[in-house]
Design a protein around this motif. Structure first.
Motif, PDB file in Angstrom:
ATOM      1  N   LYS A 282      35.604  48.632  37.919  1.00  0.00           N
ATOM      2  CA  LYS A 282      35.630  47.342  37.638  1.00  0.00           C
ATOM      3  C   LYS A 282      34.420  46.579  38.305  1.00  0.00           C
ATOM      4  O   LYS A 282      33.996  45.593  37.579  1.00  0.00           O
ATOM      5  CB  LYS A 282      36.902  46.684  38.301  1.00  0.00           C
ATOM      6  CG  LYS A 282      37.242  45.330  37.729  1.00  0.00           C
ATOM      7  CD  LYS A 282      37.621  45.338  36.561  1.00  0.00           C
ATOM      8  CE  LYS A 282      37.971  43.965  35.805  1.00  0.00           C
ATOM      9  NZ  LYS A 282      38.010  43.906  34.494  1.00  0.00           N
ATOM     10  N   GLN A 283      33.596  46.741  39.507  1.00  0.00           N
ATOM     11  CA  GLN A 283      32.623  46.114  39.814  1.00  0.00           C
ATOM     12  C   GLN A 283      31.451  46.299  38.828  1.00  0.00           C
ATOM     13  O   GLN A 283      30.871  45.369  38.826  1.00  0.00           O
ATOM     14  CB  GLN A 283      32.470  46.531  41.153  1.00  0.00           C
ATOM     15  CG  GLN A 283      31.464  45.851  42.033  1.00  0.00           C
ATOM     16  CD  GLN A 283      31.386  46.308  43.349  1.00  0.00           C
ATOM     17  OE1 GLN A 283      31.917  47.221  43.990  1.00  0.00           O
ATOM     18  NE2 GLN A 283      30.602  45.309  44.262  1.00  0.00           N
TER      19      GLN A 283
ATOM     20  N   ALA B 281      28.297  43.353  32.732  1.00  0.00           N
ATOM     21  CA  ALA B 281      28.700  41.983  31.983  1.00  0.00           C
ATOM     22  C   ALA B 281      27.850  40.932  32.052  1.00  0.00           C
ATOM     23  O   ALA B 281      27.170  40.345  31.244  1.00  0.00           O
ATOM     24  CB  ALA B 281      30.237  41.684  31.700  1.00  0.00           C
ATOM     25  N   ARG B 282      27.563  40.817  33.455  1.00  0.00           N
ATOM     26  CA  ARG B 282      26.514  39.679  34.019  1.00  0.00           C
ATOM     27  C   ARG B 282      25.257  40.057  33.563  1.00  0.00           C
ATOM     28  O   ARG B 282      24.617  39.060  32.956  1.00  0.00           O
ATOM     29  CB  ARG B 282      26.585  39.575  35.519  1.00  0.00           C
ATOM     30  CG  ARG B 282      25.948  38.473  36.061  1.00  0.00           C
ATOM     31  CD  ARG B 282      25.931  38.564  37.530  1.00  0.00           C
ATOM     32  NE  ARG B 282      25.532  39.977  38.191  1.00  0.00           N
ATOM     33  CZ  ARG B 282      24.203  40.482  38.445  1.00  0.00           C
ATOM     34  NH1 ARG B 282      23.151  39.885  37.747  1.00  0.00           N
ATOM     35  NH2 ARG B 282      24.253  41.521  38.913  1.00  0.00           N
TER      36      ARG B 282
ATOM     37  N   THR C  33      31.104  41.446  25.634  1.00  0.00           N
ATOM     38  CA  THR C  33      31.186  42.861  26.574  1.00  0.00           C
ATOM     39  C   THR C  33      32.779  43.409  26.553  1.00  0.00           C
ATOM     40  O   THR C  33      33.041  44.145  27.478  1.00  0.00           O
ATOM     41  CB  THR C  33      30.735  42.421  27.995  1.00  0.00           C
ATOM     42  OG1 THR C  33      31.909  41.436  28.512  1.00  0.00           O
ATOM     43  CG2 THR C  33      29.262  42.012  28.145  1.00  0.00           C
TER      44      THR C  33
ATOM     45  N   GLU D  28      31.788  47.540  36.148  1.00  0.00           N
ATOM     46  CA  GLU D  28      31.582  46.746  34.544  1.00  0.00           C
ATOM     47  C   GLU D  28      31.224  45.127  34.648  1.00  0.00           C
ATOM     48  O   GLU D  28      30.909  44.677  33.699  1.00  0.00           O
ATOM     49  CB  GLU D  28      33.142  46.942  34.289  1.00  0.00           C
ATOM     50  CG  GLU D  28      33.356  46.453  32.808  1.00  0.00           C
ATOM     51  CD  GLU D  28      34.878  46.848  32.521  1.00  0.00           C
ATOM     52  OE1 GLU D  28      35.526  46.075  31.524  1.00  0.00           O
ATOM     53  OE2 GLU D  28      35.404  47.795  33.099  1.00  0.00           O
ATOM     54  N   GLU D  29      31.853  44.634  35.735  1.00  0.00           N
ATOM     55  CA  GLU D  29      31.440  43.136  35.890  1.00  0.00           C
ATOM     56  C   GLU D  29      29.977  42.930  35.862  1.00  0.00           C
ATOM     57  O   GLU D  29      29.289  42.061  35.488  1.00  0.00           O
ATOM     58  CB  GLU D  29      32.100  42.352  37.198  1.00  0.00           C
ATOM     59  CG  GLU D  29      33.658  42.556  36.944  1.00  0.00           C
ATOM     60  CD  GLU D  29      34.564  41.930  38.110  1.00  0.00           C
ATOM     61  OE1 GLU D  29      33.691  41.902  39.419  1.00  0.00           O
ATOM     62  OE2 GLU D  29      35.626  41.942  38.235  1.00  0.00           O
ATOM     63  N   GLU D  30      29.208  43.797  36.734  1.00  0.00           N
ATOM     64  CA  GLU D  30      27.932  43.901  36.711  1.00  0.00           C
ATOM     65  C   GLU D  30      27.051  43.967  35.373  1.00  0.00           C
ATOM     66  O   GLU D  30      26.160  43.305  34.941  1.00  0.00           O
ATOM     67  CB  GLU D  30      27.302  44.606  38.023  1.00  0.00           C
ATOM     68  CG  GLU D  30      25.603  44.733  38.173  1.00  0.00           C
ATOM     69  CD  GLU D  30      25.301  45.813  38.910  1.00  0.00           C
ATOM     70  OE1 GLU D  30      23.775  45.900  39.150  1.00  0.00           O
ATOM     71  OE2 GLU D  30      25.794  46.541  39.303  1.00  0.00           O
TER      72      GLU D  30
END
Length: 151
Positions: free
Chosen positions: A115-116, A122-123, A61, A118-120
């Motif tokens: 950022k949040q 990636a998960r 990612t 992007e993290e979601e």
């Protein structure tokens, strides 16, 4: 470039996983159009392809940040936000022109949101990779795919 060889050969499994994964996308903060952008930025790799029992598909990612600005544009154009000029401004943080100018100047408050998100993304991409591996294993194709990834 051997990674692309194995990914090209699993189109049918990808389509089946896409169909089943729609529910997880709907439950996320992403529209289907945004999820499509996520998937353009994600590359799948097989770690430890020499040992099919230990091998696993992982989502690379590292390029997600490159699609985040477009994802925000898609969100701001979403019909859920009232659609069009003068529409409901209470949608997903859609502040119209002023918001766009603030973001362009780096003054917008959406940095943390990106950022949040992007993290979601990636998960979810890693969850997708796991579902894809499960599909390949259940079809009896996992060993062959690992072998293709090795060559």
């Amino acid at each position: 470039m051997s990674d692309s060889d194995w990914t090209d050969r699993i189109a049918g499994e990808r389509m089946a996983v896409d169909q089943r994964f729609n529910e997880q996308v709907k439950a996320s903060s992403f529209s289907s159009q945004q999820w499509g952008l996520v998937m353009t930025a994600v590359e799948f790799e097989i770690e430890n392809p020499d040992d099919p029992d230990a091998a696993r598909i992982v989502a690379d990612t590292s390029k997600l940040s490159s699609v985040m600005p477009e994802m925000e544009r898609v969100a701001n154009q979403s019909p859920m936000g009232g659609g069009g000029p003068g529409g409901d401004s209470g949608g997903s943080g859609g502040g119209g022109l002023l918001s766009g100018v603030k973001d362009a100047l780096g003054l917008g408050g959406s940095g943390g949101g990106n950022k949040q998100q992007e993290e979601e993304a990636a998960r979810l991409a890693q969850e997708y990779a796991e579902k894809l591996q499960e599909k390949l294993e259940s079809n009896g194709r996992w060993d062959a795919v690992c072998k293709q990834a090795r060559s």
